[in-house]
Scaffold this active site. Structure first.
Site, PDB file in Angstrom:
ATOM      1  N   GLY A 193       0.831  -1.235   0.017  1.00  0.00           N
ATOM      2  CA  GLY A 193      -0.035   0.152  -0.063  1.00  0.00           C
ATOM      3  C   GLY A 193       1.018   1.388   0.090  1.00  0.00           C
ATOM      4  O   GLY A 193       0.515   2.533   0.526  1.00  0.00           O
ATOM      5  N   ASP A 216       1.090  -1.864  -4.756  1.00  0.00           N
ATOM      6  CA  ASP A 216      -0.278  -1.366  -4.405  1.00  0.00           C
ATOM      7  C   ASP A 216      -1.244  -1.638  -5.475  1.00  0.00           C
ATOM      8  O   ASP A 216      -0.658  -2.304  -6.713  1.00  0.00           O
ATOM      9  CB  ASP A 216      -0.218   0.230  -4.512  1.00  0.00           C
ATOM     10  N   ASP A 236      -3.015  -6.933  -5.082  1.00  0.00           N
ATOM     11  CA  ASP A 236      -4.218  -6.853  -4.170  1.00  0.00           C
ATOM     12  C   ASP A 236      -3.557  -7.398  -3.128  1.00  0.00           C
ATOM     13  O   ASP A 236      -3.393  -8.561  -2.811  1.00  0.00           O
ATOM     14  CB  ASP A 236      -5.384  -7.508  -4.570  1.00  0.00           C
ATOM     15  N   MET A 237      -3.397  -6.780  -1.912  1.00  0.00           N
ATOM     16  CA  MET A 237      -2.884  -7.204  -0.375  1.00  0.00           C
ATOM     17  C   MET A 237      -3.796  -8.352   0.222  1.00  0.00           C
ATOM     18  O   MET A 237      -3.393  -8.960   0.694  1.00  0.00           O
ATOM     19  CB  MET A 237      -2.737  -6.062   0.317  1.00  0.00           C
ATOM     20  N   LYS A 250       2.578   1.024   6.197  1.00  0.00           N
ATOM     21  CA  LYS A 250       2.376   2.508   6.973  1.00  0.00           C
ATOM     22  C   LYS A 250       1.112   3.015   6.756  1.00  0.00           C
ATOM     23  O   LYS A 250       0.754   3.241   5.693  1.00  0.00           O
ATOM     24  CB  LYS A 250       3.569   3.519   6.113  1.00  0.00           C
ATOM     25  N   HIS A 254      -5.159   0.733   9.829  1.00  0.00           N
ATOM     26  CA  HIS A 254      -6.211   1.815  10.704  1.00  0.00           C
ATOM     27  C   HIS A 254      -7.544   1.835   9.567  1.00  0.00           C
ATOM     28  O   HIS A 254      -8.528   2.473  10.053  1.00  0.00           O
ATOM     29  CB  HIS A 254      -5.493   3.148  11.133  1.00  0.00           C
TER      30      HIS A 254
END
Length: 351
Positions: A193, A216, A236-237, A250, A254
């Site tokens: 990302g 990403d 795609d993670m 990073k 969240h």
């Protein structure tokens, strides 16, 4: 005496309510100052500037010149400018972070992104969201998720990437000066990302022996140019993360629910070797309720970010205990928190 004290408390309570009701004036005035270029004019002047000299350099209608002092007063009150006795204005440390031409340290793009109408609108439907079954207030306001909206609005997408890049510039300065040892022994690193690669570029430049990948979505890394030890990879993670010695996350966790975070972390764990071979995940995120963060300004920033995560994604900033639960559920065995990034922590997570 009792009646007088009660009256004083009542009037102070009223002032507190007024301040909280009108608190948007601070952010609106800040955005206006950035868009008018007030910090840039002061910086280019090369020395403290008078109000008349400032006004003559601003792109405003002459009939509005007499109102600029009102804007300047709130900027001084909120700590972006300082005013000397003779009436000259200078930039404070916070004001210097708003400069357009400072490519290394700037919060300008972040301010403009957060205060974009598309991101402000969901706050107006917060009450409605609490009563419906929509995923997030952003969905209620726009009929689609934040990520879907960005994919359909290239302008906002660029604003988001620029904001993340500007934040990364600030973080990278600290990483390079204070946390170099976290990366020195690595042979490869994937920034999951990582956007347009601001952090990875700096790390790759700092450590030429380290092979870095920015991972990403395709539309994010499209047309990005790598270097000898930096590549951009689309993917795609939630499906798979490229194999590597270590992974950087990073401000990723969240944005997502606990369930989604565990999926991301499990894919990260699959991509790295065991701890005995140097495998680890480096997480940069806020750690709520941390005993290491005691100043009111930082605590307030964390609380505000937590609400922003709720409004945009229905996600949250997490406590250390909540983060640890994610790590255990994803199969990791140990972690340590390094309190070196102000409101955020740098967390090393081991298989």
């Amino acid at each position: 005496m009792a009646t007088s004290e009660n009256s004083t408390k009542l009037l102070r309570a009223q002032a507190h309510i007024w301040n909280q009701t009108f608190i948007f004036k601070n952010s609106a005035s800040l955005k206006c100052a950035i868009q008018l270029g007030i910090p840039d004019v002061i910086q280019k002047h090369g020395k403290p500037i008078t109000l008349s000299d400032l006004i003559s350099a601003l792109p405003i209608n002459p009939s509005k010149a007499l109102y600029i002092d009102r804007l300047m007063r709130i900027l001084v009150n909120n700590g972006f400018l300082a005013q000397e006795k003779e009436g000259y204005y200078t930039l404070t440390s916070a004001g210097r972070l708003l400069l357009k031409d400072d490519e290394t340290l700037s919060a300008r793009e972040f301010v403009l992104m957060v205060l974009d109408p598309a991101l402000v609108k969901p706050w107006s439907v917060l009450t409605e969201w609490f009563k419906n079954d929509d995923r997030s207030p952003f969905d209620t306001a726009h009929g689609k998720s934040f990520w879907e909206y960005m994919a359909d609005d290239p302008k906002l997408g660029k604003l988001f990437n620029d904001a993340m890049a500007s934040d990364s510039q600030l973080i990278t300065k600290v990483l390079i000066t204070e946390c170099r040892y976290v990366f020195e022994e690595l042979t490869s690193l994937v920034d999951v990302g990582g956007g347009t690669g601001t952090v990875a570029r700096s790390i790759a430049k700092m450590l030429p022996h380290l092979n870095c990948i920015v991972f990403d979505l395709p539309h994010v890394v499209a047309n990005q140019e790598g270097t000898e030890n930096l590549d951009f990879v689309a993917g795609d993670m939630f499906e798979k993360v490229p194999p590597t010695n270590a992974i950087l996350l990073k401000w990723i966790l969240h944005d997502w629910s606990d369930e989604d975070c565990v999926k991301i972390l499990k894919n990260c764990k699959k991509a790295i070797p065991g701890r005995d071979k140097g495998g680890k995940v480096i997480v940069i995120d806020m750690v709520m309720d941390s005993q290491l963060i005691k100043d009111d300004e930082s605590v307030e920033a964390q609380i505000c970010f937590d609400m922003e995560m709720l409004v945009l994604f229905r996600s949250k900033e997490r406590t250390e205990k909540e983060l640890a639960t994610l790590f255990w559920d994803a199969g990791f065995s140990r972690y340590k928190v390094l309190p070196v990034l102000g409101t955020r922590g740098l967390i090393e997570v081991y298989p």
